[in-house]
Write a protein that holds these residues in place. Structure first.
Motif, PDB file in Angstrom:
ATOM      1  N   TYR A 186      -8.094   5.783   1.115  1.00  0.00           N
ATOM      2  CA  TYR A 186      -8.961   4.831   1.818  1.00  0.00           C
ATOM      3  C   TYR A 186      -9.464   5.411   3.141  1.00  0.00           C
ATOM      4  O   TYR A 186     -10.652   5.365   3.452  1.00  0.00           O
ATOM      5  CB  TYR A 186      -8.243   3.495   2.066  1.00  0.00           C
ATOM      6  CG  TYR A 186      -9.030   2.638   3.016  1.00  0.00           C
ATOM      7  CD1 TYR A 186     -10.210   2.028   2.604  1.00  0.00           C
ATOM      8  CD2 TYR A 186      -8.653   2.500   4.345  1.00  0.00           C
ATOM      9  CE1 TYR A 186     -10.986   1.292   3.487  1.00  0.00           C
ATOM     10  CE2 TYR A 186      -9.412   1.758   5.234  1.00  0.00           C
ATOM     11  CZ  TYR A 186     -10.580   1.159   4.798  1.00  0.00           C
ATOM     12  OH  TYR A 186     -11.355   0.444   5.672  1.00  0.00           O
TER      13      TYR A 186
ATOM     14  N   LEU B  52       0.838  -1.201   0.000  1.00  0.00           N
ATOM     15  CA  LEU B  52       0.000   0.000   0.000  1.00  0.00           C
ATOM     16  C   LEU B  52       0.870   1.247   0.000  1.00  0.00           C
ATOM     17  O   LEU B  52       1.697   1.415   0.899  1.00  0.00           O
ATOM     18  CB  LEU B  52      -0.902   0.018   1.234  1.00  0.00           C
ATOM     19  CG  LEU B  52      -1.774  -1.221   1.481  1.00  0.00           C
ATOM     20  CD1 LEU B  52      -2.435  -1.147   2.846  1.00  0.00           C
ATOM     21  CD2 LEU B  52      -2.806  -1.357   0.373  1.00  0.00           C
TER      22      LEU B  52
ATOM     23  N   ARG C   2      -2.730   5.741  -1.552  1.00  0.00           N
ATOM     24  CA  ARG C   2      -3.844   4.776  -1.442  1.00  0.00           C
ATOM     25  C   ARG C   2      -4.352   4.690  -0.010  1.00  0.00           C
ATOM     26  O   ARG C   2      -5.556   4.632   0.234  1.00  0.00           O
ATOM     27  CB  ARG C   2      -3.372   3.404  -1.929  1.00  0.00           C
ATOM     28  CG  ARG C   2      -4.478   2.387  -1.955  1.00  0.00           C
ATOM     29  CD  ARG C   2      -4.029   1.118  -2.600  1.00  0.00           C
ATOM     30  NE  ARG C   2      -5.159   0.212  -2.718  1.00  0.00           N
ATOM     31  CZ  ARG C   2      -5.095  -0.967  -3.253  1.00  0.00           C
ATOM     32  NH1 ARG C   2      -3.969  -1.405  -3.757  1.00  0.00           N
ATOM     33  NH2 ARG C   2      -6.158  -1.727  -3.309  1.00  0.00           N
TER      34      ARG C   2
END
Length: 192
Positions: free
Chosen positions: A138, A130, A134
């Motif tokens: 999120y 990750l 990202r």
């Protein structure tokens, strides 16, 4: 037939239990959830699940009381609920490319007899690599600050996973329904 009581105020656990279509009440137990020195994650969740159920036994003397507690373990360290964006970001950065083991303690107490059934159900999440963008995207969308591990598996959090392993995916959300049904049947409760 005895009534069911969920010893929790968690909306996630309430939603899971409602999937079984059984009538139940819920009440938050008032217990100290402090991690004891030298206590393993498994010992912690087992102790807290049982304490949650027992804490309500006197107020609910003819119930089957469900207690549950969860810990997430990364690199042999217990990681809890992040509560803030920054802590959630740190947790997901640490989880990136790694595996996090979730241990869910489950206890079913028959408050009329004092009989208790207890178990610890493991479930492992293998995270994708990750990047920071990202993770931040999120967290801004889902805001999982009240979830151990900083994600909601029942939502967009699933997109962070490379794979999962375990017998009961509902244990990841905090209430292992497969094992709970076993316990209810064993207690003589009629589950459809």
């Amino acid at each position: 037939m005895r009534r069911l009581l969920l010893a929790s105020s968690s909306p996630y656990r309430q939603e899971l239990l409602s999937r079984l279509g059984l009538p139940f009440e819920s009440c938050a137990p008032d217990i100290d959830e402090t991690h004891l020195p030298g206590e393993s994650a498994e010992q912690l969740v087992n102790r807290l699940a049982e304490q949650k159920a027992r804490a309500l036994a006197e107020r609910y003397p003819n119930h089957l009381i469900i207690g549950s507690d969860q810990a997430a373990v990364l690199d042999s360290k217990i990681i809890g609920k992040p509560h803030t964006f920054e802590r959630a970001k740190q947790q997901l950065q640490s989880a990136s490319g790694n595996s996090v083991r979730f241990l869910t303690g489950l206890a079913l107490l028959d408050s009329a007899t004092g009989r208790i059934q207890a178990d610890c159900i493991p479930f492992t999440v293998h995270f994708r690599e990750l990047d920071e963008a990202r993770i931040e995207r999120y967290l801004r969308i889902e805001k999982p600050y009240d979830c151990a591990g900083s994600f909601k598996a029942e939502g967009l959090g699933i997109s962070l996973f490379r794979a999962t392993e375990g017998e009961d995916v509902t244990s990841l959300v905090g209430l292992p329904l497969i094992r709970l049904v076993d316990m209810l049947l064993n207690a003589g409760y009629d589950v459809p």
